[in-house]
Design an enzyme around this catalytic site. Structure first.
Site, mmCIF file in Angstrom:
data_model
loop_
_atom_site.group_PDB
_atom_site.id
_atom_site.type_symbol
_atom_site.label_atom_id
_atom_site.label_comp_id
_atom_site.label_asym_id
_atom_site.label_seq_id
_atom_site.Cartn_x
_atom_site.Cartn_y
_atom_site.Cartn_z
ATOM 1 N N TYR A 44 99.826 47.264 47.504
ATOM 2 C CA TYR A 44 98.384 47.355 47.258
ATOM 3 C C TYR A 44 97.631 46.577 48.329
ATOM 4 O O TYR A 44 96.674 47.081 48.923
ATOM 5 C CB TYR A 44 98.036 46.832 45.855
ATOM 6 C CG TYR A 44 96.554 46.747 45.629
ATOM 7 C CD1 TYR A 44 95.812 47.892 45.363
ATOM 8 C CD2 TYR A 44 95.880 45.540 45.720
ATOM 9 C CE1 TYR A 44 94.431 47.836 45.191
ATOM 10 C CE2 TYR A 44 94.503 45.462 45.542
ATOM 11 C CZ TYR A 44 93.795 46.615 45.274
ATOM 12 O OH TYR A 44 92.433 46.547 45.116
ATOM 13 N N GLU A 72 88.395 47.596 38.106
ATOM 14 C CA GLU A 72 87.875 46.244 38.318
ATOM 15 C C GLU A 72 87.184 45.737 37.056
ATOM 16 O O GLU A 72 87.257 44.553 36.740
ATOM 17 C CB GLU A 72 86.927 46.202 39.520
ATOM 18 C CG GLU A 72 87.608 46.420 40.862
ATOM 19 C CD GLU A 72 88.657 45.383 41.230
ATOM 20 O OE1 GLU A 72 88.686 44.280 40.637
ATOM 21 O OE2 GLU A 72 89.467 45.677 42.128
ATOM 22 N N TRP A 92 94.806 40.644 38.518
ATOM 23 C CA TRP A 92 94.795 41.996 39.075
ATOM 24 C C TRP A 92 96.160 42.651 38.973
ATOM 25 O O TRP A 92 96.263 43.853 38.730
ATOM 26 C CB TRP A 92 94.289 41.982 40.520
ATOM 27 C CG TRP A 92 94.364 43.340 41.143
ATOM 28 C CD1 TRP A 92 95.154 43.729 42.177
ATOM 29 C CD2 TRP A 92 93.652 44.515 40.736
ATOM 30 N NE1 TRP A 92 94.971 45.076 42.438
ATOM 31 C CE2 TRP A 92 94.039 45.574 41.558
ATOM 32 C CE3 TRP A 92 92.705 44.769 39.734
ATOM 33 C CZ2 TRP A 92 93.543 46.863 41.432
ATOM 34 C CZ3 TRP A 92 92.200 46.063 39.610
ATOM 35 C CH2 TRP A 92 92.626 47.094 40.452
#
Length: 192
Positions: free
Chosen positions: A23, A45, A53
């Protein structure tokens, strides 16, 4: 993101976890203009708010399945039965406010399209000019005046769960800002 990248010291984040490293190396800070991809990133988000995350990243395939590939036309039609289905789905983050916000955001996106505008235009109108790359993680802000203004505009357009911090994370995820450290292999162009 199925191909594992070699672990390279010096990444801004992600060393030690191939999914996180991929990522970091291939998505974070890379400009995104596709409406579905932008909608997905804003939604994820929002789900990330208050969580790590990596938690969201690991659940991203399940989120994609649960939210019809983040097709805003489909998600906008979700109803109370869909909310109940999503609240029962242990493969995603089961937060009613975030689920309902994602549905509301799909509707807001369709309303934006009905006005002849795009999420791409809205988001990118808040992209700040490039600045010097951060030399230390402490220099990477959690929010900026631009993210505060973006959050205000998104809320005005009917989007929910997009405060200044979430807006800044979306700006990073969509490449409006590039917060890779000056020493990061991605910024230097070295194989990551």
């Amino acid at each position: 993101m199925t191909d594992a990248l070699p672990l390279v010291a010096g990444r801004c984040f992600g060393d030690g976890d191939p999914l996180y490293a991929a990522y970091h190396d291939t998505e974070w800070g890379v400009p995104v203009h596709d409406e579905h991809a932008l909608f997905e990133r804003v939604a994820l988000e929002s789900f990330q708010s208050g969580l790590a995350w990596i938690t969201i990243l690991r659940k991203r395939p399940a989120f994609r399945e649960a939210f019809a590939g983040f097709d805003p036309r489909v998600v906008a039609r979700f109803d109370d039965d869909d909310v109940a289905r999503l609240m029962a789905d242990a493969s995603i983050v089961r937060n009613r406010a975030k689920i309902e916000a994602t549905i509301a955001n799909a509707r807001a996106l369709l309303a934006l399209h009905a006005q002849g505008r795009t999420l791409d235009e809205v988001l990118w109108s808040f992209a700040p000019p490039p600045g010097p790359p951060p030399t230390d993680p402490e220099q990477v802000p959690g929010r900026t005046p631009a993210s505060t203004a973006l959050a205000r505009e998104l809320k005005r357009l009917g989007f929910r769960f997009v405060g200044p911090t979430t807006a800044y994370a979306a700006m990073q995820a969509c490449g409006l800002v590039d917060d890779h450290l000056v020493t990061c292999p991605v910024r230097s162009g070295l194989p990551g």
